[in-house]
Structures are given as structure tokens and as C-alpha cells.
Design an enzyme around this catalytic site. Sequence first.
Site, short mmCIF file in Angstrom:
data_model
loop_
_atom_site.label_atom_id
_atom_site.label_comp_id
_atom_site.label_asym_id
_atom_site.label_seq_id
_atom_site.Cartn_x
_atom_site.Cartn_y
_atom_site.Cartn_z
N ASP A 64 21.17 18.50 -3.06
CA ASP A 64 21.64 19.60 -3.00
C ASP A 64 19.89 19.16 -1.80
O ASP A 64 19.25 18.79 -1.98
CB ASP A 64 20.90 20.98 -3.27
N VAL A 65 20.64 19.35 -0.81
CA VAL A 65 19.63 18.49 0.76
C VAL A 65 18.25 19.14 0.73
O VAL A 65 17.51 18.46 1.27
CB VAL A 65 20.21 18.32 1.91
N TYR A 173 20.89 27.47 14.90
CA TYR A 173 21.72 26.10 15.00
C TYR A 173 21.12 25.19 16.32
O TYR A 173 20.79 23.79 16.09
CB TYR A 173 23.80 26.51 14.78
N LYS A 177 19.82 21.47 15.67
CA LYS A 177 20.59 19.65 16.41
C LYS A 177 19.36 19.45 17.62
O LYS A 177 19.42 17.78 17.54
CB LYS A 177 21.46 20.09 16.60
N THR A 208 37.11 23.69 10.46
CA THR A 208 36.34 23.80 9.40
C THR A 208 35.41 24.83 9.24
O THR A 208 35.63 25.48 10.53
CB THR A 208 35.24 23.04 8.97
N1 NAP Z 1 33.09 21.40 12.75
C1 NAP Z 1 32.54 21.47 14.41
O1 NAP Z 1 33.46 22.08 15.53
C2 NAP Z 1 31.00 20.56 14.46
C3 NAP Z 1 30.84 20.36 15.39
C4 NAP Z 1 30.06 20.08 15.63
C5 NAP Z 1 28.83 19.39 14.58
N2 NAP Z 1 28.96 19.80 13.33
C6 NAP Z 1 28.66 19.42 12.32
O2 NAP Z 1 29.19 18.49 11.48
C7 NAP Z 1 28.69 19.04 10.25
C8 NAP Z 1 29.63 19.30 9.01
O3 NAP Z 1 30.17 20.14 9.46
P1 NAP Z 1 31.66 20.85 8.93
O4 NAP Z 1 32.38 21.41 9.92
O5 NAP Z 1 32.20 19.75 8.00
O6 NAP Z 1 31.40 22.34 8.15
P2 NAP Z 1 31.15 22.60 6.34
O7 NAP Z 1 32.99 22.58 6.46
O8 NAP Z 1 31.27 24.05 6.94
O9 NAP Z 1 30.65 21.68 5.18
C9 NAP Z 1 29.82 21.62 5.69
C10 NAP Z 1 29.22 20.78 4.21
O10 NAP Z 1 27.56 20.82 4.08
C11 NAP Z 1 27.88 21.29 3.01
N3 NAP Z 1 25.98 21.47 2.48
C12 NAP Z 1 25.91 22.76 3.37
N4 NAP Z 1 24.74 22.77 2.39
C13 NAP Z 1 24.07 22.32 1.79
C14 NAP Z 1 23.11 22.00 1.41
N5 NAP Z 1 22.08 22.57 1.14
N6 NAP Z 1 23.34 20.75 0.57
C15 NAP Z 1 24.27 19.51 0.30
N7 NAP Z 1 25.43 20.14 0.71
C16 NAP Z 1 24.86 21.10 2.24
C17 NAP Z 1 28.46 21.82 2.73
O11 NAP Z 1 28.63 21.96 0.74
P3 NAP Z 1 29.28 23.02 0.47
O12 NAP Z 1 30.79 22.66 0.27
O13 NAP Z 1 28.45 23.29 -0.78
O14 NAP Z 1 28.75 24.58 0.68
C18 NAP Z 1 29.80 21.02 3.13
O15 NAP Z 1 29.75 20.27 2.74
C19 NAP Z 1 27.51 19.61 9.74
O16 NAP Z 1 26.33 19.16 9.81
C20 NAP Z 1 27.76 20.29 10.95
O17 NAP Z 1 26.46 21.11 11.87
C21 NAP Z 1 30.22 20.42 12.85
#
Ligand code: NAP
Length: 250
Positions: A64-65, A173, A177, A208
Site C-alpha cells: 500500500d503506497v 488530481y 500529477k 480503466t
Molecule cells: N486510465 C487513464 O486514462 C489514465 C490517464 C493518465 C494517467 N493515468 C495514471 O495511470 C495510473 C494507473 O491508472 P489506471 O487507469 O490503471 O487506474 P486503475 O485501474 O484505477 O488502477 C489503479 C491502481 O492503483 C492502485 N492503488 C490505488 N491506491 C493505492 C494505494 N494506496 N496503494 C497501492 N496501490 C494503490 C489500485 O489498487 P486497487 O486495485 O487495490 O484499487 C490499482 O491497482 C495512475 O497513476 C493514473 O493516474 C491513467
Amino acid sequence: MTINMDGKVALVTGGNRGIGLETARQLGNLGATVVIGSRDLEKGKVAANTLRSEGIQAENIKLDVNLAEDHQAAYNFFEQRYGKLDILINNAGIQIEIEDLAPINETSTVSPAIMRETFDANFFSMIELTQLLLPLIRKAPAGRIVNVSSALGSNTLHSDPAAPSYDVKLLAYNASKAAMNTFTTHLAHELKDTPIKVNSAHPGWVKTPLGGKYADMDLEDGGKTSVILATLPSDGPTGKFFHMDTELPW
Ligand SMILES: NC(=O)c1ccc[n+]([C@@H]2O[C@H](COP(=O)([O-])OP(=O)(O)OC[C@H]3O[C@@H](n4cnc5c(N)ncnc54)[C@H](OP(=O)(O)O)[C@@H]3O)[C@@H](O)[C@H]2O)c1
């Protein structure tokens, strides 16, 4: 040219699903050993099992970060098992302001609680974890740190009415970032005379739970930018912000 990552070990935070899991899969397919960090140990186990069933060398740790004890346990794991960490993907992140990344601006009303919770997960925890693991990354021959940011963290794009992200003003958010991007430039500067490279990634707008239902990019492409930055050659960039091979403005 196919990149060969044999002998390299990578940690992906939030690696149990979404972009993190896909990044781990792609790094694993290049030959790296991938360690899934997940706040829920069981979810990480399932993810690592899935990757192993695909022929990838995968392990998992509870991470857990937001928990200092999990940071220390991660340090101990890599020190004892590998004596180094080649690749750190700071991927875990949250967006808790709205359900979908739709046009919205609640800057005048977003609560301090949301601001703090978002900054804790996306910024402060990421810095603390990276600082703790840095001695192990220094022990790797060519360390790579990828901070998974977002185009929504670009202040240049937020001041450009023509930018696609112009109307997506999520203060907590986006500011978290942008702050992460500052960490990228500052850590890269401190490490500029070492082989370590530190860059920010914008994965794209990816399908996602975080990306929401309007996202236009599939997971497979969503993992690519982090992999490109994790596998940069020694003459590659550091202290920069990329989507795929394209440099983004801060
Ligand atoms: N999707 C997009 O369009 C997009 C665009 C730009 C940037 N991003 C960035 O890409 C990264 C991944 O996003 P995603 O779209 O894959 O999101 P996601 O499907 O919601 O996955 C988020 C991940 O972060 C984990 N997480 C959240 N809080 C945490 C904590 N306290 N400790 C450890 N793990 C934690 C979640 O774990 P749980 O399964 O336990 O919840 C999950 O594995 C993020 O940093 C996001 O800001 C995403």
C-alpha cells in the site's frame, strides 16, 4: 530491435490491475522479472499467477503506497532477494473527484479532504517510496524510474484552450500529477551524473476504472509509454515527460 530485459527486476506499484498490470505484462514479455505491488495481497497474488500462467517471471508483494511499513517491507524484499532494483514504475494512483474524466471544474469547492487524500496517494507516498528504494536502484547498472503522470498534470496544456484536456479541470488530481512532474525534473537533475533515468509518462486516456467510460485507448497501448521509459537506452532522455515517443510540455 527487440529489447532484452533478462536479469532485470522491476517493481510496478498498483500492479494488480489496469495500466500497472499491463505494464508488468509487457516488461515481463521482454524478459524482466516483474514484482507486482498491490495494497491487497490477494489481488496481487492473482495478478502474478495470471502473468506466470503466460510464461512471465512474476512475483508479488503487499505494497500500500500510503503505508511506511509496506515501503520498508518492499525495501527488505528487494535487498534480500535481488540486492538491487532495476526499474521502479510509480504507477499506483487515484482520482476521487468525479466518476468519469468528463469536462468539469469544481476548483472553488473541492474539499481539503479530497485534496489531501489525492496528494497522499499520488505525490507524498510516491516520493517517500522512491527515496527509500533509491539506494537499491543505484545498485542496478542502469536504473530507470517511471513516474506515471497524466497529460492532466500539464499546466501548459491547461492554459491552452485548444488542448483536448483543457476542460478537464480536476484540481486535486491534476495538481498532484503536476507536482509529480516536478519531482521528476528535480530527481532527474540530482541523478544526472549517474546512469539512472527518471521520466514522467502519460499513458494516454485508457479504458480503466480511473480512465472512465469515455476513454479511447485500450490497455495494451496504455502500458506502452511506461515500458518505453523503463527500457530507455543509456543515451536516452531523463527529466522529461512523454506519451509514447512524443515529448509533452510541462
Ligand atoms: N486510465 C487513464 O486514462 C489514465 C490517464 C493518465 C494517467 N493515468 C495514471 O495511470 C495510473 C494507473 O491508472 P489506471 O487507469 O490503471 O487506474 P486503475 O485501474 O484505477 O488502477 C489503479 C491502481 O492503483 C492502485 N492503488 C490505488 N491506491 C493505492 C494505494 N494506496 N496503494 C497501492 N496501490 C494503490 C489500485 O489498487 P486497487 O486495485 O487495490 O484499487 C490499482 O491497482 C495512475 O497513476 C493514473 O493516474 C491513467
